[in-house]
Design an enzyme around this catalytic site. Sequence first.
Site, PDB file in Angstrom:
ATOM      1  N   HIS A  71       1.029  -0.948   0.133  1.00 29.01           N
ATOM      2  CA  HIS A  71      -0.050  -0.342  -0.123  1.00 29.01           C
ATOM      3  C   HIS A  71       0.793   1.161  -0.035  1.00 29.01           C
ATOM      4  O   HIS A  71       1.462   1.007   0.243  1.00 29.01           O
ATOM      5  CB  HIS A  71      -0.885  -0.179   1.282  1.00 29.01           C
ATOM      6  CG  HIS A  71      -0.499   0.157   2.546  1.00 29.01           C
ATOM      7  ND1 HIS A  71       0.064   1.463   3.303  1.00 29.01           N
ATOM      8  CD2 HIS A  71      -0.595  -0.825   3.124  1.00 29.01           C
ATOM      9  CE1 HIS A  71       0.624   1.167   4.051  1.00 29.01           C
ATOM     10  NE2 HIS A  71       0.522  -0.382   4.831  1.00 29.01           N
ATOM     11  N   ASP A  73      -0.113   4.014   0.823  1.00 28.43           N
ATOM     12  CA  ASP A  73      -0.428   5.279   1.828  1.00 28.43           C
ATOM     13  C   ASP A  73      -0.370   5.113   2.949  1.00 28.43           C
ATOM     14  O   ASP A  73       0.964   4.258   3.823  1.00 28.43           O
ATOM     15  CB  ASP A  73      -2.568   4.955   1.846  1.00 28.43           C
ATOM     16  CG  ASP A  73      -2.607   4.203   2.436  1.00 28.43           C
ATOM     17  OD1 ASP A  73      -2.342   2.983   2.286  1.00 28.43           O
ATOM     18  OD2 ASP A  73      -3.567   4.289   3.319  1.00 28.43           O
ATOM     19  N   ASP A  97       6.175   2.006   7.523  1.00 30.60           N
ATOM     20  CA  ASP A  97       4.557   1.046   6.805  1.00 30.60           C
ATOM     21  C   ASP A  97       3.877   2.233   5.687  1.00 30.60           C
ATOM     22  O   ASP A  97       3.867   3.043   6.102  1.00 30.60           O
ATOM     23  CB  ASP A  97       3.674   1.030   8.007  1.00 30.60           C
ATOM     24  CG  ASP A  97       2.116   0.658   8.489  1.00 30.60           C
ATOM     25  OD1 ASP A  97       2.481   0.097   6.440  1.00 30.60           O
ATOM     26  OD2 ASP A  97       1.417   0.761   8.755  1.00 30.60           O
ATOM     27  N   GLU A 127      -5.306   1.747   2.730  1.00 27.07           N
ATOM     28  CA  GLU A 127      -5.175   0.521   3.650  1.00 27.07           C
ATOM     29  C   GLU A 127      -5.410   0.571   5.367  1.00 27.07           C
ATOM     30  O   GLU A 127      -5.430   0.013   6.086  1.00 27.07           O
ATOM     31  CB  GLU A 127      -3.838  -0.086   3.130  1.00 27.07           C
ATOM     32  CG  GLU A 127      -3.755  -1.832   4.156  1.00 27.07           C
ATOM     33  CD  GLU A 127      -3.009  -1.582   5.088  1.00 27.07           C
ATOM     34  OE1 GLU A 127      -3.606  -2.424   6.197  1.00 27.07           O
ATOM     35  OE2 GLU A 127      -2.370  -0.820   6.019  1.00 27.07           O
ATOM     36  N   GLU A 128      -4.924   1.804   5.145  1.00 29.05           N
ATOM     37  CA  GLU A 128      -4.544   3.238   6.412  1.00 29.05           C
ATOM     38  C   GLU A 128      -6.294   3.419   7.249  1.00 29.05           C
ATOM     39  O   GLU A 128      -6.529   3.498   8.510  1.00 29.05           O
ATOM     40  CB  GLU A 128      -4.084   3.463   7.025  1.00 29.05           C
ATOM     41  CG  GLU A 128      -2.355   3.266   6.912  1.00 29.05           C
ATOM     42  CD  GLU A 128      -1.820   2.082   6.887  1.00 29.05           C
ATOM     43  OE1 GLU A 128      -2.105   1.495   8.153  1.00 29.05           O
ATOM     44  OE2 GLU A 128      -0.380   2.066   7.235  1.00 29.05           O
ATOM     45  N   GLU A 156       4.787  -5.796   3.489  1.00 23.74           N
ATOM     46  CA  GLU A 156       4.574  -5.231   5.288  1.00 23.74           C
ATOM     47  C   GLU A 156       5.582  -5.279   5.963  1.00 23.74           C
ATOM     48  O   GLU A 156       6.326  -6.631   5.887  1.00 23.74           O
ATOM     49  CB  GLU A 156       3.272  -5.314   5.754  1.00 23.74           C
ATOM     50  CG  GLU A 156       1.947  -5.027   5.309  1.00 23.74           C
ATOM     51  CD  GLU A 156       1.877  -3.861   5.158  1.00 23.74           C
ATOM     52  OE1 GLU A 156       2.387  -3.125   5.903  1.00 23.74           O
ATOM     53  OE2 GLU A 156       0.041  -3.640   5.281  1.00 23.74           O
ATOM     54  N   HIS A 330       3.357   3.892  12.880  1.00 20.63           N
ATOM     55  CA  HIS A 330       2.045   4.498  12.842  1.00 20.63           C
ATOM     56  C   HIS A 330       2.869   6.267  14.353  1.00 20.63           C
ATOM     57  O   HIS A 330       2.166   6.176  14.970  1.00 20.63           O
ATOM     58  CB  HIS A 330       0.631   3.748  13.563  1.00 20.63           C
ATOM     59  CG  HIS A 330      -0.415   2.931  12.452  1.00 20.63           C
ATOM     60  ND1 HIS A 330      -0.992   2.830  12.668  1.00 20.63           N
ATOM     61  CD2 HIS A 330       0.342   2.458  11.365  1.00 20.63           C
ATOM     62  CE1 HIS A 330      -1.404   2.111  11.774  1.00 20.63           C
ATOM     63  NE2 HIS A 330      -0.215   2.080  10.316  1.00 20.63           N
TER      64      HIS A 330
END
Length: 354
Positions: A71, A73, A97, A127-128, A156, A330
Amino acid sequence: MRVELDLAADPVDLTAVLVDIPSVSENEAELADAVERALRKLDHLEITRSGNTVLARTNLGRAQRVVFAGHIDTVPINDNLPSRREGEILHGCGTVDMKGGDAVMLHLAATLTDPRHDLTFVFYDCEEIDAARNGLGRVERELTEWLKGDVAVVCEPSNGVIEAGCQGTMRIQVRTTGQRAHTARAWMGVNAIHALGEALRRLEAYEPRTVEIDGCTYREGLQAVKIEGGVSGNVVPDEAVLTVNHRFAPDRGAHEAEQHLREVFDGFDVKVVDLAAGALPGLQAPAARELVEAAGGRPVAKLGWTDVARFAALGMPAVNFGPGDPTLAHTRQEHVHVQQIRDCAAVLTRWLTR
């Protein structure tokens, strides 16, 4: 200023460029445009696009196909852009990430013009956030043929180790009802919050399973994550809700996991509010075994849920393999050791060319 990506560059430098193009969920267009422009310069790839998801693949007539997914994003920026490099560490939103993994995928797409397997690359959006917005889900619905292959690799962050399969996850609500009354005359009511006591005792006494599959150890979990109830400071509450999260090993299907929780909370009103099935490791598939060998032969279980489950639902073995420590994802302190990016690219190149 329009950014042009050099896909043949050191994947560490490419990671930094990707990080410096902000792409918070639902705002990936600039990065998707840059990825698409760069990939369209490569004559050996077929390219298509769905929203802010960019897809590329080889068509060499190989006996097997590997699907790579990543992903593009990120979660909202937390005063951690632009990227900065301090020695062997690259800091910035998305370094873990998962723009390090995206850079590895782009590097492979550009440099592997004659791989021993056909390759598909999926750079997807959203995705997030809510699963209904996930670009991989849209591709599955609208461009299913692009996701078909013999093995899938989701890049990932996995600390550069093969993480096989993934756990399933389920949230349930355990609801109790009572009867309101004034707290000065509490004997005239029934306290719904008190009625949750037995459910909490069962949780405290619960012993989760540990399951080994294909040499990977999955540890299950059952945790209360939220409790709601109460009307006011002088009213006996007539309703209370306990929310419980269950992480279950992939040898259990969604129906089995639900039945298990209904047994644990027998006698209570139980409602499933969120569910995502897990994915078996699938390490017995020939291509998956070869990847494990190329990565050093030490796979571990994925203790969480990722999009490998989408590929498992399509009947494909799938693994997680990418640079970065997932515990940093994150966070404001998000950073990646640059050698992990290079090592992941080297492992995958070795697997696909030997």
